[in-house]
Design a protein around this motif. Structure first.
Motif, short mmCIF file in Angstrom:
data_model
loop_
_atom_site.label_atom_id
_atom_site.label_comp_id
_atom_site.label_asym_id
_atom_site.label_seq_id
_atom_site.Cartn_x
_atom_site.Cartn_y
_atom_site.Cartn_z
N MET A 1 -50.47 -18.87 41.44
CA MET A 1 -49.04 -18.54 41.46
C MET A 1 -48.77 -17.36 40.52
O MET A 1 -49.33 -17.30 39.42
N ILE A 2 -47.92 -16.44 40.96
CA ILE A 2 -47.58 -15.27 40.15
C ILE A 2 -46.09 -15.29 39.81
O ILE A 2 -45.24 -15.43 40.70
N LYS A 41 -53.26 -14.43 32.61
CA LYS A 41 -53.35 -15.80 33.09
C LYS A 41 -52.81 -16.73 32.01
O LYS A 41 -53.11 -16.58 30.83
N VAL A 42 -52.02 -17.72 32.42
CA VAL A 42 -51.42 -18.66 31.49
C VAL A 42 -51.59 -20.07 32.03
O VAL A 42 -51.49 -20.30 33.24
N LYS A 43 -51.87 -21.01 31.14
CA LYS A 43 -51.96 -22.42 31.56
C LYS A 43 -50.88 -23.20 30.83
O LYS A 43 -50.85 -23.27 29.61
N MET A 44 -49.97 -23.75 31.60
CA MET A 44 -48.87 -24.53 31.04
C MET A 44 -48.67 -25.74 31.96
O MET A 44 -47.74 -25.79 32.76
N GLY A 45 -49.61 -26.69 31.87
CA GLY A 45 -49.66 -27.76 32.88
C GLY A 45 -50.40 -27.23 34.08
O GLY A 45 -51.51 -27.64 34.41
N LYS A 46 -49.80 -26.26 34.77
CA LYS A 46 -50.44 -25.54 35.87
C LYS A 46 -50.91 -24.17 35.38
O LYS A 46 -50.36 -23.62 34.44
N GLU A 47 -51.91 -23.62 36.05
CA GLU A 47 -52.36 -22.27 35.72
C GLU A 47 -51.61 -21.28 36.62
O GLU A 47 -51.49 -21.49 37.82
N PHE A 48 -51.10 -20.21 36.02
CA PHE A 48 -50.39 -19.19 36.79
C PHE A 48 -50.59 -17.84 36.13
O PHE A 48 -51.09 -17.74 35.00
N GLU A 49 -50.20 -16.78 36.85
CA GLU A 49 -50.28 -15.42 36.30
C GLU A 49 -48.87 -14.93 36.02
O GLU A 49 -47.98 -15.05 36.87
N LEU A 103 -33.65 -8.76 47.41
CA LEU A 103 -35.08 -8.79 47.73
C LEU A 103 -35.45 -10.05 48.50
O LEU A 103 -36.48 -10.11 49.16
N GLU A 104 -34.61 -11.08 48.35
CA GLU A 104 -34.82 -12.35 49.05
C GLU A 104 -36.15 -13.00 48.69
O GLU A 104 -36.93 -13.41 49.54
N VAL A 105 -36.42 -13.06 47.38
CA VAL A 105 -37.58 -13.80 46.87
C VAL A 105 -37.05 -14.85 45.89
O VAL A 105 -35.99 -14.67 45.29
N PRO A 106 -37.77 -15.98 45.72
CA PRO A 106 -37.32 -17.00 44.77
C PRO A 106 -37.10 -16.39 43.38
O PRO A 106 -37.91 -15.59 42.92
N LEU A 156 -41.93 -22.52 37.60
CA LEU A 156 -43.11 -23.04 38.31
C LEU A 156 -42.73 -23.96 39.47
O LEU A 156 -43.46 -24.07 40.46
N GLU A 157 -41.57 -24.60 39.36
CA GLU A 157 -41.15 -25.56 40.39
C GLU A 157 -40.17 -24.96 41.40
O GLU A 157 -39.92 -25.54 42.45
N TRP A 158 -39.61 -23.79 41.11
CA TRP A 158 -38.53 -23.24 41.94
C TRP A 158 -39.09 -22.45 43.12
O TRP A 158 -39.93 -21.58 42.96
N LYS A 159 -38.59 -22.74 44.32
CA LYS A 159 -39.11 -22.07 45.52
C LYS A 159 -38.01 -21.53 46.44
O LYS A 159 -38.28 -20.97 47.49
#
Length: 613
Positions: A1-2, A41-49, A103-106, A156-159
């Protein structure tokens, strides 16, 4: 996830990035500081960029740094965009938020510096703001770390995509008519940018977009791009009035800006700079002498039957001694002082003070940013020219930045001139450098004639900097020396030992003797000038090894050597940055100019030194 951090300059994106990614990007209380995006790269429960984008006021821009942010956003590589907003200037910041929605992105909204907003008497209803845009709103105080973890947990949870605020009915009608004609996504944003006559978007479509612009122009009697920007501004103001209340700001007993940016600003600037460099000299001087004596004694006790191994061992010790004894004692306090001035917000005020002076050399006060970066390292100074709108201004600012004494040159100035000739000599070298930059800038502005635009620069509020931020920023900058320059320094020291061992040093010195003789320096100095092209501080450290001791030089020779090193050929990293920004031809011109200037000023320093001592 980015997750991408997007927002206006000086909104705190890089500070938030550093809170979760560790200190990987330099932040400052100065708009336009980030000129390229940084990711980690960051890990905060889940790993994401997480990606820290350059600050931008709009998705339409001619500024290279802002274009970097716009191009990344349009690629839609990020799964979620965190719109970082300076809550104390919310009404103006919402204009960019509206464009991000298109832009219509989350998206998640981060109201940063919420404490500054409260000081201004601004009370924000975050629930109403969430209703307007249909996205979560999280308040933060990034420099204290408050709310940052919650921000990324929400992201991380928002979509869901945000709601898109609508313009007036006649504008929306034209947008809806234009959207079906567009193939490129995002269609709504593309339609709006086409109506604004954005060249990037108009070049991607094969339609007669001018007739759509004319519909709006006939209706409003103004150019279409002005109508759209006015609509967006009105929309953001309406949203602000709906979700915020402005009360009485907390008053301070003393307006410091009246002093810093008034008539007293100039003498105060001189006092602040002199005090900083004097303290750097004092702190560095405490450590330089004892450390060099220790390592010199250690090297003198090295006696081996195998002269080859002895030369290598002594080379390693002297290389290590140069970093510990000469560079770090001056580099650390200098970078610490620079970080303090950046984080307080003083540098934009210096840009304001210098704007009038800069206009006399064909630039404006915003060019101060790459110059100030240059006192740390010339590479980010060259890249920092991207914040200037004109190609001509970028080139002149880059040309001049090469002559600004970076931290490596500062190590030479303090380690040699200040230590042996006195702090006043070092201060005068900086003052003459500023005068030289003014003269060169004036000459360049006459060669490359163009009307320089007026200064438009946001002056951020003065802040008490975080000690953690200052120390981490200093470490980030000094780490480059430890990881990159120090190994080169030790390797260079060993290489010089081997050249001397096999007798090649004398050949190189003879080849460079026309320069050293012209400057009145010992012929043995020749090899040290080559190492200076790798890193400027290497030239002095290799000088110590080549001559056995710096004290064999006369005071006039010390001055001449220091002046020559201050101005001659940039280091390899700077040359690479210049090729990237200005291409080969202009880089060669700048490089040749530095050599000619260094020779002329070096000869002049030899004459002055001969008279003075």
């Amino acid at each position: 996830m980015i997750i991408a951090l997007a927002g206006q300059p000086n909104s705190g994106k890089s500070t938030i990035f550093n809170q979760v990614a560790g200190y990987k990007t330099v932040t400052s209380n100065f708009p336009g500081k980030t000129v390229k995006y940084t990711k980690s790269k960051v890990k905060m429960g889940k790993e994401f960029e997480v990606v820290d984008l350059p600050g931008t006021y709009s998705l339409t821009s001619s500024d290279l740094a802002e274009l970097e942010a716009r191009n990344y956003i349009l690629k839609k590589e990020a799964d979620v965009v965190i719109n970082v907003i300076d809550a104390s200037i919310l009404s103006r910041s919402l204009e960019f938020t509206i464009q991000l929605c298109e832009l219509e992105v989350p998206m998640v909204i981060c109201l940063n510096m919420i404490d500054e907003a409260e000081k201004k008497g601004i009370s924000i209803d975050t629930k109403k703001l969430e209703e307007v845009f249909g996205v979560p709103v999280v308040t933060t105080i990034a420099n204290k770390g408050t709310g940052v973890r919650e921000l990324f947990s929400v992201a991380l949870e928002w979509k869901k995509k945000p709601k898109i605020p609508k313009y007036s009915r006649d504008i929306e009608k034209v947008i809806e008519t234009l959207i079906p004609k567009i193939k490129e996504e995002p269609k709504r944003l593309s339609a709006i940018k086409i109506l604004e006559d954005d060249e990037f978007f108009t070049s991607r479509v094969d339609i007669d977009y001018r007739r759509y612009q004319e519909i709006i122009e006939r209706e409003h009697g103004r150019p279409c791009d002005l109508v759209i920007s006015s609509e967006r501004h009105a929309l953001s103001m309406n949203i602000f009035e709906e979700i915020a209340k402005v009360g009485t700001p907390k008053k301070s007993f003393f307006d410091l800006d009246k002093v810093l940016m008034g008539k007293m600003g100039y003498p105060l600037l001189a006092i602040i700079l002199y005090s900083m460099f004097y303290l750097v000299f004092k702190v560095g001087g405490i450590f330089e002498g004892p450390l060099l004596d220790y390592f010199n004694n250690l090297a003198s006790r090295i006696v081996m039957e195998n002269t080859f191994l002895q030369n290598i061992t002594v080379g390693i010790i002297q290389g290590f001694a140069g970093g510990v004894g000469i560079v770090l004692p001056y580099l650390f306090p200098l970078l610490l002082g620079l970080a303090f001035l950046e984080d307080t917000g003083y540098l934009p005020r210096v840009a304001f003070l210098m704007d009038n002076i800069f206009h006399k050399i064909g630039l404006h006060g915003k060019a101060l940013i790459p110059f100030m970066l240059g006192y740390g390292c010339t590479v980010p100074a060259i890249m920092g020219t991207r914040i200037l709108e004109s190609e001509r201004d970028r080139y002149i600012a880059g040309f001049l930045s090469v002559f600004v004494p970076c931290s490596a040159r500062t190590a030479v100035i303090f380690g040699l001139a200040a230590f042996y000739l006195g702090p006043l000599t070092a201060f005068l070298l900086y003052m003459t450098n500023i005068i030289f930059l003014g003269i060169l800038g004036f000459v360049l502005s006459k060669i490359y004639k163009e009307e320089s635009p007026g200064l438009i620069l946001e002056i951020p509020s003065l802040k008490i900097p975080s000690l953690k931020s200052i120390l981490l920023k200093t470490w980030l900058r000094i780490r480059e020396f430890i990881i990159i320059a120090w190994p080169i320094l030790i390797l260079g020291s060993v290489t010089l030992s081997l050249l001397e061992h096999y007798g090649y040093a004398e050949t190189i010195n003879n080849l460079l003797s026309p320069i050293t003789i012209l400057l009145g320096l010992p012929i043995a100095v020749g090899t040290t000038l080559i190492f200076g092209i790798l890193r400027k501080e290497l030239s002095m450290l290799m000088l110590m090894q080549a001559l056995g001791s710096l004290e064999v030089l006369s005071k006039a020779q010390m001055l001449t050597f220091t002046v020559f090193i201050m101005y001659y050929i940039p280091c390899l990293a700077t040359i690479a940055a210049m090729i990237s920004e200005f291409r080969v031809k202009r880089t060669l011109l700048i490089t040749c100019t530095t050599l000619v200037v260094a020779l002329i000023l070096g000869i002049f320093a030899r004459i002055i030194g001969g008279i003075a001592w």
